[in-house]
Design a protein around this motif. Structure first.
Motif, short mmCIF file in Angstrom:
data_model
loop_
_atom_site.label_atom_id
_atom_site.label_comp_id
_atom_site.label_asym_id
_atom_site.label_seq_id
_atom_site.Cartn_x
_atom_site.Cartn_y
_atom_site.Cartn_z
N ARG A 121 0.85 -1.19 0.00
CA ARG A 121 0.00 0.00 0.00
C ARG A 121 0.89 1.24 0.00
NH1 ARG A 121 -5.06 -1.83 1.00
NH2 ARG A 121 -5.29 -3.77 2.18
N VAL A 122 0.29 2.37 -0.26
CA VAL A 122 1.06 3.61 -0.41
C VAL A 122 0.55 4.64 0.59
CG1 VAL A 122 1.72 5.47 -1.98
CG2 VAL A 122 1.47 3.14 -2.84
N PHE A 123 1.49 5.30 1.24
CA PHE A 123 1.13 6.33 2.23
C PHE A 123 2.25 7.36 2.28
CE2 PHE A 123 0.45 7.83 6.68
CZ PHE A 123 -0.86 8.27 6.50
N SER A 124 1.91 8.55 2.76
CA SER A 124 2.90 9.64 2.84
C SER A 124 3.10 10.10 4.27
CB SER A 124 2.46 10.83 1.98
OG SER A 124 2.51 10.50 0.61
N PHE A 125 4.35 10.37 4.63
CA PHE A 125 4.70 10.93 5.91
C PHE A 125 5.06 12.40 5.71
CE2 PHE A 125 6.36 6.53 7.35
CZ PHE A 125 5.06 6.15 7.66
N PRO A 126 4.70 13.26 6.65
CA PRO A 126 5.01 14.68 6.50
C PRO A 126 6.47 14.99 6.81
CG PRO A 126 3.98 14.31 8.61
CD PRO A 126 3.97 12.98 7.90
N GLU A 127 6.88 16.17 6.45
CA GLU A 127 8.22 16.63 6.81
C GLU A 127 8.14 17.32 8.16
OE1 GLU A 127 11.83 19.49 5.10
OE2 GLU A 127 9.99 19.16 3.94
N VAL A 128 8.97 16.89 9.07
CA VAL A 128 9.01 17.50 10.39
C VAL A 128 10.38 18.12 10.61
CG1 VAL A 128 7.27 15.99 11.42
CG2 VAL A 128 9.65 15.27 11.40
N THR A 129 10.45 19.05 11.55
CA THR A 129 11.69 19.79 11.74
C THR A 129 12.46 19.35 12.99
OG1 THR A 129 10.46 21.52 12.91
CG2 THR A 129 10.83 21.82 10.55
N HIS A 130 11.82 18.59 13.86
CA HIS A 130 12.50 18.15 15.07
C HIS A 130 12.24 16.67 15.31
CE1 HIS A 130 12.73 22.49 15.85
NE2 HIS A 130 13.75 22.20 16.65
N VAL A 131 13.30 15.92 15.42
CA VAL A 131 13.22 14.48 15.71
C VAL A 131 14.36 14.11 16.64
CG1 VAL A 131 12.19 13.96 13.46
CG2 VAL A 131 14.68 13.80 13.75
N VAL A 132 14.23 12.97 17.27
CA VAL A 132 15.36 12.35 17.95
C VAL A 132 15.96 11.36 16.96
CG1 VAL A 132 16.13 10.96 19.91
CG2 VAL A 132 14.24 12.57 20.19
N THR A 133 17.24 11.45 16.71
CA THR A 133 17.82 10.64 15.64
C THR A 133 19.23 10.17 15.99
OG1 THR A 133 18.37 10.62 13.26
CG2 THR A 133 18.71 12.68 14.46
N ALA A 134 19.63 9.10 15.35
CA ALA A 134 20.98 8.56 15.47
C ALA A 134 21.26 7.74 14.23
CB ALA A 134 21.12 7.70 16.73
N SER A 135 22.53 7.48 13.96
CA SER A 135 22.93 6.71 12.79
C SER A 135 23.87 5.58 13.20
CB SER A 135 23.62 7.61 11.75
OG SER A 135 22.75 8.63 11.30
#
Length: 310
Positions: A121-135
């Protein structure tokens, strides 16, 4: 004499295998540094092709493999909605698929149809400006396991220590790296329509049980009677793609992470999430209700796939 030579050969081979294994584990990221931060996400607004499942997270590998086989050049993504330490493995919800497009560019129609033909199925996520992230480096298949064991606990500790409202957890595989991210705003927009529909059915069932309790003479305001309230649905448009979907059946509130309200404040008004002091008891993992357009798109996509199968 020959026995000593055989023993020496076996010992040498064992030593070589051990050294290779150690090098492989180190190369996979065993000692890689992990930096947790809040800020811009590793992706912009995206449109994904995905499949939704309920069950142990360890079973998601087959979906990653299937998604990769359809679009080998596309980045893979996994969305995980429950804390496996608090929710039984058989009830954990997740979605796995590929990123069809990012930013203002729309997905390739032929590519999208190919995924839909295989049941995605297909769905879209919005663009957000603040996240908790790591790589974390993605060099070998073992890197995935090491990332889960090393990064996820540190992300959970970072969020809990700062009392942030961050959910769900996303994993993006691209460019030889695994990007872990959890949004700090508009969390409800990261729940696929299937999740919202499941929550709507659950709350509808609970409401019906409460009505029956009231009829039998029970006090609706007593501790034995509790009515869960579905948060208002977001006003944002659903997926710009022809078909939209996103699912995860919500269980009891105490089976979700330690949050009790979805924080949907505008991220543009937040200057620094390092200074946030959000009460973790106010953060909830309840997605917004499934809107009429979401439901119609979901049903329309089901009919399209049924026609293609015929």
């Amino acid at each position: 004499m020959w026995e000593w030579q055989i023993s020496s050969l076996i010992g040498f081979i064992s030593l070589v295998i051990f050294l290779i294994a150690v090098c492989y584990i180190l190369y996979s990221g065993l000692t890689s540094e992990i930096h947790i931060r809040t800020g811009l996400p590793p992706i912009r607004g995206i449109t994904i092709a995905y499949k939704y499942k309920v069950g142990p997270y360890k079973s998601c590998g087959s979906l990653f493999k299937e998604s990769r086989s359809i679009g080998p050049k596309l980045s893979c993504i996994g969305i995980f909605y429950d804390d496996p330490k608090k929710v039984p493995a058989q009830k954990c919800r997740y979605a796995v698929g590929s990123i069809l497009s990012e930013g203002e560019d729309g997905p390739n129609e032929d590519q999208q149809q190919l995924y839909e033909k295989h049941g995605f199925r297909v769905f879209s996520f919005p663009e957000v400006t603040h996240v908790v992230t790591a790589s974390f480096p993605h060099r070998t298949p073992l890197s995935i396991f090491l990332g889960v064991q090393r990064v996820r606990p540190q992300l959970n500790y970072y969020i809990k220590e700062r009392k942030l409202c961050a959910h769900p957890f996303l994993e993006i595989y691209r460019g030889g790296m695994i990007h872990y991210m959890s949004p700090l705003a508009r969390q409800g927009d990261f729940y696929v329509p299937e999740v919202r529909e499941a929550q709507r059915r659950l709350l509808g069932k609970e409401s019906e049980e409460d009505r029956r309790t009231d009829i039998t003479g029970a006090d609706s305001h007593s501790e034995c009677s509790s009515v869960s309230r579905l948060p208002p649905s977001d006003s944002r448009d659903t997926s710009p793609a022809p078909s939209t979907t996103r699912t995860h059946s919500h269980g009891d509130r105490d089976r979700h992470w330690d949050f009790e309200r979805v924080e949907r404040s505008d991220t543009s008004s937040v200057s620094s999430f390092e200074e946030l002091d959000l009460d973790s008891d106010r953060c909830d993992h309840t997605p917004p209700a499934l809107t009429g357009s979401d439901k119609n798109n979901l049903q329309g996509q089901d009919r399209e796939m049924m026609v293609e199968e015929e």
